[in-house]
Motif scaffolding. Structure first.
Motif, PDB file in Angstrom:
ATOM      1  N   LYS A   2       0.823  -1.199   0.000  1.00  0.00           N
ATOM      2  CA  LYS A   2       0.000   0.000   0.000  1.00  0.00           C
ATOM      3  C   LYS A   2       0.862   1.256   0.000  1.00  0.00           C
ATOM      4  CE  LYS A   2      -3.787   2.266   2.396  1.00  0.00           C
ATOM      5  NZ  LYS A   2      -4.736   2.256   3.501  1.00  0.00           N
ATOM      6  N   ARG A   5       1.637   2.533  -3.524  1.00  0.00           N
ATOM      7  CA  ARG A   5       0.522   3.251  -4.144  1.00  0.00           C
ATOM      8  C   ARG A   5       0.409   4.661  -3.580  1.00  0.00           C
ATOM      9  NH1 ARG A   5      -4.085   4.772  -2.555  1.00  0.00           N
ATOM     10  NH2 ARG A   5      -4.167   3.493  -0.705  1.00  0.00           N
ATOM     11  N   MET A  60      -4.038   5.009   7.011  1.00  0.00           N
ATOM     12  CA  MET A  60      -3.191   3.813   6.904  1.00  0.00           C
ATOM     13  C   MET A  60      -2.888   3.262   8.287  1.00  0.00           C
ATOM     14  SD  MET A  60       0.346   5.835   5.961  1.00  0.00           S
ATOM     15  CE  MET A  60      -0.514   7.085   5.031  1.00  0.00           C
ATOM     16  N   THR A  64       2.343   0.468   7.472  1.00  0.00           N
ATOM     17  CA  THR A  64       2.401   1.174   6.190  1.00  0.00           C
ATOM     18  C   THR A  64       3.075   2.522   6.375  1.00  0.00           C
ATOM     19  OG1 THR A  64       0.374   0.064   5.456  1.00  0.00           O
ATOM     20  CG2 THR A  64       1.015   2.068   4.274  1.00  0.00           C
TER      21      THR A  64
END
Length: 87
Positions: A2, A5, A60, A64
């Protein structure tokens, strides 16, 4: 993954010409981290129909955030981390 991204979105926002992102701000909570994009004072036009919409916050987990923080240091993207502890 993640964080990859999120990093791509941050780099895209960092290089935009129509608004000037100056840094990121991370608000850490016990169960999550909220990332906000911080922009310079860009409200020049008085036309309310052309008001710019800034990038939405990103939520998040702490793992992350740790991985993303490392990437931000490598890319020289400025950020600050806040921890608002309430009594």
């Amino acid at each position: 993954m993640k964080e990859k991204r999120i990093l791509e979105a941050v780099l895209l926002e960092w290089t935009r010409q129509d608004r000037n992102m100056i840094m990121l701000e991370f608000n850490t909570h016990p169960d999550m981290v909220v990332m906000n994009y911080i922009y310079d004072d860009h409200e020049e036009a008085d036309d309310v129909h052309r008001k710019r919409h800034d990038h939405d916050p990103e939520v998040m987990d702490h793992e992350t955030f740790a991985a993303l923080k490392k990437e931000l240091y490598e890319q020289n993207i400025p950020f600050r981390e806040r921890r608002d502890d309430f009594i």
